[in-house]
Design an enzyme around this catalytic site. Structure first.
Site, PDB file in Angstrom:
ATOM      1  N   SER A  92       6.404  -0.626  -1.368  1.00  0.00           N
ATOM      2  CA  SER A  92       5.815   0.431  -1.617  1.00  0.00           C
ATOM      3  C   SER A  92       4.251   0.555  -1.284  1.00  0.00           C
ATOM      4  O   SER A  92       3.774  -0.245  -0.610  1.00  0.00           O
ATOM      5  CB  SER A  92       5.723   0.424  -3.465  1.00  0.00           C
ATOM      6  OG  SER A  92       4.798  -0.323  -3.811  1.00  0.00           O
ATOM      7  N   LYS A  93       3.613   1.822  -1.730  1.00  0.00           N
ATOM      8  CA  LYS A  93       2.278   1.958  -1.218  1.00  0.00           C
ATOM      9  C   LYS A  93       1.555   1.016  -1.961  1.00  0.00           C
ATOM     10  O   LYS A  93       0.432   0.450  -1.195  1.00  0.00           O
ATOM     11  CB  LYS A  93       1.957   3.289  -1.650  1.00  0.00           C
ATOM     12  CG  LYS A  93       0.526   3.807  -1.115  1.00  0.00           C
ATOM     13  CD  LYS A  93       0.353   5.286  -1.051  1.00  0.00           C
ATOM     14  CE  LYS A  93      -1.105   5.433  -1.776  1.00  0.00           C
ATOM     15  NZ  LYS A  93      -1.903   4.386  -1.680  1.00  0.00           N
ATOM     16  N   ARG A  94       1.698   0.699  -3.091  1.00  0.00           N
ATOM     17  CA  ARG A  94       1.105  -0.396  -3.701  1.00  0.00           C
ATOM     18  C   ARG A  94       0.962  -1.645  -3.256  1.00  0.00           C
ATOM     19  O   ARG A  94      -0.152  -2.193  -3.195  1.00  0.00           O
ATOM     20  CB  ARG A  94       1.469  -0.258  -5.362  1.00  0.00           C
ATOM     21  CG  ARG A  94       0.879   0.708  -6.271  1.00  0.00           C
ATOM     22  CD  ARG A  94       1.232   0.191  -7.701  1.00  0.00           C
ATOM     23  NE  ARG A  94       2.781  -0.062  -7.824  1.00  0.00           N
ATOM     24  CZ  ARG A  94       3.576   1.091  -7.962  1.00  0.00           C
ATOM     25  NH1 ARG A  94       3.130   2.244  -7.925  1.00  0.00           N
ATOM     26  NH2 ARG A  94       4.715   0.707  -8.258  1.00  0.00           N
TER      27      ARG A  94
ATOM     28  N   GLY B 225       1.174  -2.320  -0.032  1.00  0.00           N
ATOM     29  CA  GLY B 225      -0.136  -1.944   1.041  1.00  0.00           C
ATOM     30  C   GLY B 225      -1.209  -2.011   0.486  1.00  0.00           C
ATOM     31  O   GLY B 225      -2.088  -2.891   1.020  1.00  0.00           O
ATOM     32  N   ASP B 226      -1.841  -1.430  -0.754  1.00  0.00           N
ATOM     33  CA  ASP B 226      -2.998  -1.422  -1.034  1.00  0.00           C
ATOM     34  C   ASP B 226      -3.314  -2.722  -1.508  1.00  0.00           C
ATOM     35  O   ASP B 226      -4.506  -3.262  -1.374  1.00  0.00           O
ATOM     36  CB  ASP B 226      -3.202  -0.372  -2.348  1.00  0.00           C
ATOM     37  CG  ASP B 226      -2.696   0.879  -1.981  1.00  0.00           C
ATOM     38  OD1 ASP B 226      -3.167   1.204  -0.958  1.00  0.00           O
ATOM     39  OD2 ASP B 226      -2.594   1.802  -2.826  1.00  0.00           O
TER      40      ASP B 226
END
Ligand code: GLU
Length: 508
Positions: free
Chosen positions: A261-263, A265-266
């Site tokens: 998920s994008k999370r 990556g963050d």
């Protein structure tokens, strides 16, 4: 006759394109090209609530940057258009009617409130054969009533009429035959009068049929829709030309289980989008592979191997090699962990094999951004000496700025350790012999020249090279010493030595 290979990438413009979507598109592209087929770009925008402005342009720009080329579709033209589903309203009407006429679909008037009341009353409520006769639809209401409600402008939906207990088989190139009992499928909404548009399922099937799509290659998240899609092909009598399915396994979190998920990556510091994305709703900016310094070829190579491999240890493959080696049926059934460290490794490899001129052009932007004007030759020379040390082009400037900016201070620790009482005299002598030397451009001959001098004087190499580096660089870092002098040239080398001899301790 073999059917012409035609595949499509059919994103919904709901935001930035996720890196998993890029891989789906890449596999479609590789498959199309290796079969001399077509890749179609279709926009599935029947859900106006989820429409995000700019998403379509973003997707197109991303794929262009990556070198994935379409043969037809939105912005490319072609004989099967329009390719944006919101522009195909009239086309779908006929097919909705066909399903109603053949009794494979029915009209339902249940309001959201009525549906909610049912969901509360019946645990695990599903709108299907077991419940549809308790609902307000064209199966339970008299024909005149249905006609009256429609004439009054009441909102309705068209639902698929799924018969229970039928075996549905999805033939999947990657997974083999997937058997599903129709009882688990609900009477999915195929059309909404409120939007005057079909839903994803119907538009997707009709378009794949009309656009003569031969293979549907898409993410595993669409596998649950496939049995309904198979049924729809049956309802329309299109089984003979039903596309072959291939559902690609998910990209997984680098650590632990679950979908990337994008999370993630963050949290772990890597992009999940190809290009930087400015979310028009929240104003949030998400990092992109392009802006993070990745070369598109490296991203392609990295992604190609997340879910497929050529069956041997080969890792570095150009797009052309991928096109010839890729095998859809060899794609993995289980998810691939997203190993972003490997992504960096690929970028490093591609920087090494990319022409210095191209790297230099990109590096020059950082140089200009730091207020420096220089020559292309010098930038290329620095790139040739320094690129083996970086994973990203944007790591070059911090490592290389000393080539353009002379030191004004000297690393105190290094001075303490390396600048000894006998050093100033040695460095003055070194300067004298360098003044007599004219082949600075050649690191090898310069090195030989200085080494011979050291030997003659019985000076230890370390006692010469470390202070010499300190004078030119300001600290004990950088490439090979005589690559430094080659880039700086005679005049600048001597100038920096003079400055350092002034500023550093003389022990006099
Ligand atoms: N519109 C769907 C998506 O956003 C397409 C799924 C499919 O390829 O059938 O991915």
């Amino acid at each position: 006759m073999e059917r012409r290979v035609r595949v499509r990438f059919a994103p919904s413009p709901t935001g930035a394109l996720h890196i998993g979507g890029v891989r789906t598109c890449l596999y479609n592209y590789l498959f199309a090209k290796q079969n001399n087929g077509d890749l179609v770009f279709r926009i599935e925008d029947t859900d106006s609530n989820r429409f995000v402005p700019g998403a379509e342009e973003y997707i197109l720009e991303s794929l262009k940057w990556l070198g994935i080329k379409f043969d037809e579709g939105v912005s490319f033209g072609g004989n099967y258009g329009p390719y944006r589903q919101s522009e195909r309203r009239e086309i779908y009407k006929k097919y909705v009617q066909q399903l109603l006429d053949s009794n494979h679909a029915y009209i339902a008037f249940d309001t959201p409130e009525e549906l909610n009341a049912k969901r509360e009353a019946i645990p695990n409520f599903q709108y299907d054969a077991s419940t549809r006769l308790q609902m307000r639809n064209s199966l339970t209401l008299p024909k005149e009533e249905v006609e009256k409600l429609i004439a009054e402008g009441k909102q309705y939906v068209v639902r698929a009429k799924i018969e229970p207990n039928e075996e549905i088989i999805v033939h999947d190139i990657i997974r083999g035959d997937v058997h599903v009992n129709s009882s688990i499928i609900d009477d999915k909404v195929l059309y909404k009068s409120a939007d005057n548009l079909p839903t994803y399922h119907l538009a997707n099937i009709v378009d794949d049929h009309l656009m003569e799509i031969s293979h549907v290659i898409r993410g595993e998240e669409w596998l649950p829709s496939a049995p309904l899609h198979v049924l729809l092909y049956r309802f329309f009598g299109w089984e003979d030309t039903m596309p072959k399915f291939a559902h690609l396994a998910l990209l997984l979190k680098p650590d632990g289980n679950g979908k990337l998920s994008k999370r993630d990556g963050d949290r772990l510091g890597f992009p999940v989008f190809p290009l930087e994305w400015h979310d028009p709703k929240t104003g949030d900016i998400s990092s992109g592979y392009r802006e993070s310094g990745y070369l598109p070829e490296a991203v392609i190579n990295f992604l190609a191997l997340l879910g497929w491999n050529p069956g041997n240890d080969q890792e570095i493959m150009s797009m052309d090699e991928l096109i010839s080696l890729f095998k859809l049926e060899k794609c993995s059934k289980s998810g691939a962990k997203f190993d972003f460290e490997k992504g960096k490794w690929f970028n490093h490899q591609y920087i090494q094999q990319t022409d210095n001129k191209i790297i230099a052009e990109s590096f020059n932007k950082d140089i200009i951004a730091n207020g420096i004007t220089t020559t292309p030759q010098k930038v290329e020379q620095v790139v040739s000496y320094m690129k083996s040390r970086v994973n990203f082009i944007n790591e070059l400037w911090p490592l290389c700025s000393f080539f353009w900016i002379a030191p004004t201070e000297y690393d105190a620790k290094a001075v303490q350790k390396r600048w000894k009482p006998e050093t100033p005299k040695m460095m003055k002598e070194l300067k004298e012999i360098l003044l007599q030397w004219n082949d600075f451009d050649n690191p090898d001959t310069t090195e030989e020249y200085v080494k011979q001098w050291c030997e003659k004087q019985s000076y230890g190499l370390g006692n010469v090279m470390n202070p010499f580096r300190l004078m030119l660089v300001g600290e004990l870092k950088g490439p090979h010493m005589f690559e430094v002098t080659a880039v700086l040239g005679k005049e600048e080398t001597i100038r920096r030595m003079d400055v350092a001899l002034e500023k550093l301790p003389t022990f006099a």
